[in-house]
Design an enzyme around this catalytic site. Structure first.
Site, PDB file in Angstrom:
ATOM      1  N   LYS A   3       1.052  -1.134   0.098  1.00  0.00           N
ATOM      2  CA  LYS A   3      -0.109   0.275   0.035  1.00  0.00           C
ATOM      3  C   LYS A   3       1.276   1.574   0.532  1.00  0.00           C
ATOM      4  O   LYS A   3       1.938   1.270   0.188  1.00  0.00           O
ATOM      5  CB  LYS A   3      -0.709   0.398   1.316  1.00  0.00           C
TER       6      LYS A   3
ATOM      7  N   TYR B  69     -12.369  -1.554  -3.894  1.00  0.00           N
ATOM      8  CA  TYR B  69     -13.039  -1.889  -2.724  1.00  0.00           C
ATOM      9  C   TYR B  69     -14.357  -2.401  -2.212  1.00  0.00           C
ATOM     10  O   TYR B  69     -14.855  -1.434  -1.737  1.00  0.00           O
ATOM     11  CB  TYR B  69     -12.675  -1.050  -1.865  1.00  0.00           C
TER      12      TYR B  69
ATOM     13  N   PHE C   9     -15.763   3.784   6.929  1.00  0.00           N
ATOM     14  CA  PHE C   9     -14.159   4.939   6.701  1.00  0.00           C
ATOM     15  C   PHE C   9     -13.978   4.427   4.515  1.00  0.00           C
ATOM     16  O   PHE C   9     -12.488   4.514   4.373  1.00  0.00           O
ATOM     17  CB  PHE C   9     -12.945   3.603   6.965  1.00  0.00           C
TER      18      PHE C   9
ATOM     19  N   ARG D 111      -2.143 -14.814   4.958  1.00  0.00           N
ATOM     20  CA  ARG D 111      -2.581 -13.513   6.288  1.00  0.00           C
ATOM     21  C   ARG D 111      -2.210 -13.848   7.108  1.00  0.00           C
ATOM     22  O   ARG D 111      -2.235 -13.158   8.392  1.00  0.00           O
ATOM     23  CB  ARG D 111      -4.452 -13.793   6.273  1.00  0.00           C
TER      24      ARG D 111
ATOM     25  N   THR E 163      -5.403  -6.960  10.686  1.00  0.00           N
ATOM     26  CA  THR E 163      -5.967  -5.759   9.641  1.00  0.00           C
ATOM     27  C   THR E 163      -5.481  -4.346  10.819  1.00  0.00           C
ATOM     28  O   THR E 163      -4.576  -3.454  10.337  1.00  0.00           O
ATOM     29  CB  THR E 163      -7.154  -5.593   9.911  1.00  0.00           C
TER      30      THR E 163
ATOM     31  N   ARG F 144       2.650  -6.427   9.056  1.00  0.00           N
ATOM     32  CA  ARG F 144       2.261  -5.356   9.582  1.00  0.00           C
ATOM     33  C   ARG F 144       2.345  -4.640  11.268  1.00  0.00           C
ATOM     34  O   ARG F 144       2.837  -3.815  11.127  1.00  0.00           O
ATOM     35  CB  ARG F 144       0.804  -5.458   9.668  1.00  0.00           C
TER      36      ARG F 144
ATOM     37  N   HIS G 180      -2.247  -5.336   1.242  1.00  0.00           N
ATOM     38  CA  HIS G 180      -3.526  -5.951   1.157  1.00  0.00           C
ATOM     39  C   HIS G 180      -3.339  -7.576   1.182  1.00  0.00           C
ATOM     40  O   HIS G 180      -2.187  -8.033   1.025  1.00  0.00           O
ATOM     41  CB  HIS G 180      -4.317  -5.747  -0.087  1.00  0.00           C
TER      42      HIS G 180
END
Ligand code: ATP
Ligand code: MG
Length: 140
Positions: A11, A51, A59, A87, A93, A104, A117
């Site tokens: 991202k 999205y 959001f 994942r 997230t 992350r 993502h």
């Protein structure tokens, strides 16, 4: 049976913070094979379409603006049970809740600007990969 492909984006926050190379390296070292790769940018319209499943969420507007705010890297990855395995590799997230050693946890700043993502199902992995890549751009 679980599929062998997933789709990812690095991202805009991670690109802007200089983590593009480190994240690609992390993904490869975690055992994923890169079968398609692209450095590109989403328009507001592109991000809105990508999205669309989140359209009703509070959001959504923020997410669309953010994802079109700078360049991204899009990639299709292969590994056994790819969606679930990836994942696990990226973590929760919200980076404050992500496990130690996940992408992350290492590279994300906030729940909105969360570095990467990862597709959430085999079906969406296929749809998302096709959003960015023509068949001939995918190297078996
Ligand atoms: P992704 O789909 O990007 O892999 P995810 O599956 O972990 O992330 P989703 O619930 O699909 O999480 O949300 C999509 C994206 O929307 C998140 O990655 C994040 O960038 C943004 N997002 C999710 N929740 C929030 C929130 N509460 N506030 C702001 N942005 C959010
Ligand atoms: Mg998701």
């Amino acid at each position: 049976m679980a599929g062998k492909r997933t789709f990812t984006m690095i991202k805009p926050d991670a690109i802007g913070n200089g983590f593009m190379g480190a994240i690609i390296d992390h993904i490869i070292k975690a055992g994923f094979k890169v079968v398609a790769l692209k450095y590109t940018r989403l328009t507001v319209e592109d991000a809105g379409k990508f999205y669309e499943i989140h359209k009703e969420r509070p959001f959504y507007g923020e997410l669309v603006n953010y994802m079109s705010s700078g360049p991204i890297v899009a990639a299709i990855l292969e590994k056994e049970n790819a969606v679930e395995a990836f994942r696990k590799t990226i973590g929760a997230t919200d980076p404050t809740k992500a496990d130690e050693g996940t992408i992350r946890k290492l590279y994300a700043k906030s729940i909105a600007a969360n570095a990467v993502h990862g597709s959430d199902s085999d079906e969406n992995a296929g749809i998302e990969g096709s959003f960015f890549f023509a068949k001939r751009e995918i190297c078996e």
